[in-house]
Design an enzyme around this catalytic site. Structure first.
Site, mmCIF file in Angstrom:
data_model
loop_
_atom_site.group_PDB
_atom_site.id
_atom_site.type_symbol
_atom_site.label_atom_id
_atom_site.label_comp_id
_atom_site.label_asym_id
_atom_site.label_seq_id
_atom_site.Cartn_x
_atom_site.Cartn_y
_atom_site.Cartn_z
ATOM 1 N N CYS A 148 -21.121 29.152 -10.816
ATOM 2 C CA CYS A 148 -21.885 29.555 -9.624
ATOM 3 C C CYS A 148 -20.996 29.912 -8.433
ATOM 4 O O CYS A 148 -21.478 30.170 -7.349
ATOM 5 C CB CYS A 148 -22.859 28.444 -9.229
ATOM 6 S SG CYS A 148 -22.072 27.027 -8.432
ATOM 7 N N CYS B 39 -24.280 23.037 -9.453
ATOM 8 C CA CYS B 39 -24.952 23.404 -10.712
ATOM 9 C C CYS B 39 -24.583 22.506 -11.894
ATOM 10 O O CYS B 39 -25.112 22.693 -12.984
ATOM 11 C CB CYS B 39 -24.672 24.874 -11.048
ATOM 12 S SG CYS B 39 -23.000 25.174 -11.655
ATOM 13 N N HIS C 158 -0.569 32.523 -7.007
ATOM 14 C CA HIS C 158 -1.102 31.774 -8.157
ATOM 15 C C HIS C 158 -2.113 30.714 -7.747
ATOM 16 O O HIS C 158 -2.372 29.790 -8.517
ATOM 17 C CB HIS C 158 0.056 31.162 -8.964
ATOM 18 C CG HIS C 158 0.950 32.188 -9.595
ATOM 19 N ND1 HIS C 158 2.212 31.917 -10.085
ATOM 20 C CD2 HIS C 158 0.765 33.522 -9.821
ATOM 21 C CE1 HIS C 158 2.755 33.025 -10.580
ATOM 22 N NE2 HIS C 158 1.904 34.013 -10.421
ATOM 23 N N GLY D 73 14.365 30.442 -5.091
ATOM 24 C CA GLY D 73 13.955 29.469 -6.101
ATOM 25 C C GLY D 73 12.949 29.961 -7.117
ATOM 26 O O GLY D 73 12.058 29.211 -7.503
ATOM 27 N N THR D 74 13.107 31.208 -7.542
ATOM 28 C CA THR D 74 12.255 31.675 -8.653
ATOM 29 C C THR D 74 13.112 32.250 -9.760
ATOM 30 O O THR D 74 14.127 32.898 -9.487
ATOM 31 C CB THR D 74 11.209 32.715 -8.189
ATOM 32 O OG1 THR D 74 10.481 33.170 -9.347
ATOM 33 C CG2 THR D 74 11.799 33.897 -7.461
ATOM 34 N N SER D 75 12.685 31.999 -11.004
ATOM 35 C CA SER D 75 13.414 32.555 -12.147
ATOM 36 C C SER D 75 13.163 34.060 -12.263
ATOM 37 O O SER D 75 13.836 34.733 -13.036
ATOM 38 C CB SER D 75 12.996 31.836 -13.436
ATOM 39 O OG SER D 75 11.600 31.904 -13.598
ATOM 40 N N VAL E 163 1.823 26.475 -6.230
ATOM 41 C CA VAL E 163 0.445 26.027 -6.004
ATOM 42 C C VAL E 163 0.428 24.695 -5.259
ATOM 43 O O VAL E 163 -0.619 24.092 -5.090
ATOM 44 C CB VAL E 163 -0.310 25.903 -7.359
ATOM 45 C CG1 VAL E 163 -0.414 27.256 -8.046
ATOM 46 C CG2 VAL E 163 0.350 24.878 -8.292
ATOM 47 N N ASP E 164 1.607 24.239 -4.815
ATOM 48 C CA ASP E 164 1.721 22.867 -4.299
ATOM 49 C C ASP E 164 1.302 22.684 -2.841
ATOM 50 O O ASP E 164 1.113 21.553 -2.379
ATOM 51 C CB ASP E 164 3.154 22.331 -4.510
ATOM 52 C CG ASP E 164 4.251 23.206 -3.888
ATOM 53 O OD1 ASP E 164 3.994 23.872 -2.861
ATOM 54 O OD2 ASP E 164 5.380 23.195 -4.422
HETATM 55 P P1 OAD Z 1 10.688 28.544 -12.674
HETATM 56 O O1 OAD Z 1 10.620 27.125 -13.118
HETATM 57 O O2 OAD Z 1 10.541 29.596 -13.703
HETATM 58 O O3 OAD Z 1 12.062 28.835 -11.935
HETATM 59 C C1 OAD Z 1 12.563 27.981 -10.959
HETATM 60 C C2 OAD Z 1 13.806 28.618 -10.385
HETATM 61 O O4 OAD Z 1 14.263 27.792 -9.339
HETATM 62 C C3 OAD Z 1 14.960 28.769 -11.380
HETATM 63 O O5 OAD Z 1 15.518 30.069 -11.258
HETATM 64 C C4 OAD Z 1 15.971 27.717 -10.932
HETATM 65 O O6 OAD Z 1 17.314 28.121 -11.164
HETATM 66 C C5 OAD Z 1 15.668 27.646 -9.443
HETATM 67 N N1 OAD Z 1 15.984 26.359 -8.791
HETATM 68 C C6 OAD Z 1 15.860 25.109 -9.282
HETATM 69 N N2 OAD Z 1 16.177 24.188 -8.369
HETATM 70 C C7 OAD Z 1 16.507 24.873 -7.240
HETATM 71 C C8 OAD Z 1 16.926 24.499 -5.935
HETATM 72 N N3 OAD Z 1 17.061 23.219 -5.578
HETATM 73 N N4 OAD Z 1 17.197 25.472 -5.034
HETATM 74 C C9 OAD Z 1 17.069 26.787 -5.382
HETATM 75 N N5 OAD Z 1 16.680 27.194 -6.598
HETATM 76 C C10 OAD Z 1 16.400 26.266 -7.511
HETATM 77 O O7 OAD Z 1 9.606 28.699 -11.492
HETATM 78 P P2 OAD Z 1 8.922 30.027 -10.955
HETATM 79 O O8 OAD Z 1 9.892 31.138 -10.902
HETATM 80 O O9 OAD Z 1 8.216 29.651 -9.727
HETATM 81 O O10 OAD Z 1 3.009 30.252 -13.111
HETATM 82 O O11 OAD Z 1 7.873 30.315 -12.095
HETATM 83 C C11 OAD Z 1 6.978 31.354 -11.928
HETATM 84 C C12 OAD Z 1 5.658 30.978 -12.538
HETATM 85 O O12 OAD Z 1 5.822 30.583 -13.903
HETATM 86 C C13 OAD Z 1 4.978 29.782 -11.892
HETATM 87 O O13 OAD Z 1 4.233 30.114 -10.755
HETATM 88 C C14 OAD Z 1 4.091 29.301 -12.984
HETATM 89 C C15 OAD Z 1 5.076 29.354 -14.110
HETATM 90 O O14 OAD Z 1 4.603 29.356 -15.385
HETATM 91 C C16 OAD Z 1 1.853 29.902 -13.676
HETATM 92 O O15 OAD Z 1 1.641 28.778 -14.071
HETATM 93 C C17 OAD Z 1 0.870 31.016 -13.730
#
Ligand code: OAD
Length: 234
Positions: free
Chosen positions: A121, A142, A110, A179-181, A94-95
């Site tokens: 509204c 509103c 997101h 970079g997503t878990s 969201v950044d």
């Molecule tokens: P997470 O915090 O769950 O995961 C971050 C991932 O980035 C992990 O797998 C880390 O190993 C990896 N990571 C960290 N530093 C890194 C780097 N320098 N280079 C590459 N990878 C790196 O974040 P998201 O997967 O984005 O949603 O989380 C998904 C959603 O859960 C978010 O959008 C948010 C959160 O709760 C809501 O708030 C609805």
């Protein structure tokens, strides 16, 4: 094994791509969810219960993110968009750092922390002021309390954005996951849909994820370093 890029590309990013810009991730040792409880801050119920608390947390995050600049991984993706036909960037972040790096078409699953909207509204605005002059901010139309333009746990994702992301997943020949878990749905299913439709999966992450076992190529390390290197080799 490395292969040249042929056909449509889907990129899915998460908090890890912004980690080297200084934006905290959610999970992991330094993650926000270690210190804060999502059910107190990132649900519609939490907002109804205590909008001031929720807004204080978002205002703090807006200040933190506002001081961050995109890094070389964001820049590499902006370059890819310009160079590759059939390129789709989907982010859970969201950044707004993808846009700050020059990406034009970003599917924000997101929402955006810079958007504010009125639950009563439907007034919407983009506001980059940090800190906000009034907490909670009020709707100028509103008078209702505005909410952050993000998706909270338990809420549906914006339908059009999700639909476009599914289409891209079904049609891509390469899916790059950065970079997503890969544990939050429905975003985490997009790479699997792509795989089921015959796409090649490349993962960039400092740690193993549930997707790693399916990846054709794993770039294990920081995205700001490895993603530009990978792109330079293409
Ligand atoms: P997470 O915090 O769950 O995961 C971050 C991932 O980035 C992990 O797998 C880390 O190993 C990896 N990571 C960290 N530093 C890194 C780097 N320098 N280079 C590459 N990878 C790196 O974040 P998201 O997967 O984005 O949603 O989380 C998904 C959603 O859960 C978010 O959008 C948010 C959160 O709760 C809501 O708030 C609805």
């Amino acid at each position: 094994m490395r292969e040249p890029i042929r056909g449509p590309v889907l990129v899915l990013t998460g908090a890890g791509i912004s980690a080297e810009s200084g934006v905290p991730t959610f999970r992991g040792a330094q993650g926000l969810w270690r210190t804060y409880r999502p059910e107190q801050l990132a649900t519609p119920q939490a907002f109804r219960r205590d909008p001031v608390l929720v807004w204080e947390w978002y205002d703090w995050r807006r200040g933190l993110i506002g001081a961050c600049a995109p890094n070389r991984a964001h820049q590499a993706l902006a370059e890819m968009e310009a160079a590759l036909p059939g390129f789709t960037l989907v982010t859970q972040n969201v950044d707004g750092l993808h846009q700050a790096a020059g990406s034009r078409d970003v599917l924000q699953l997101h929402g955006s922390i810079w958007d504010l909207r009125c639950p009563a509204c439907r007034y919407e605005t983009t506001n980059r002021q940090t800190p906000l002059p009034e907490i909670p901010p009020r709707c100028p139309e509103c008078g209702e309390t505005l909410r952050p333009g993000v998706v909270w746990f338990g809420e549906p994702l914006p339908a059009g954005v999700l639909q476009a992301a599914w289409e891209a997943a079904k049609n891509c020949s390469l899916v790059l996951v950065v970079g997503t878990s890969a544990v939050v749905q429905p975003a985490a299913s997009l790479p699997l849909v792509a795989l089921q439709n015959g796409a090649r999966l490349v993962e960039v992450n400092v740690a193993e994820t549930p997707l790693s076992q399916y990846a054709h190529e794993v770039l294990r390390g920081p995205a700001a370093e490895l993603l530009p290197q990978w792109w330079a080799r293409m």
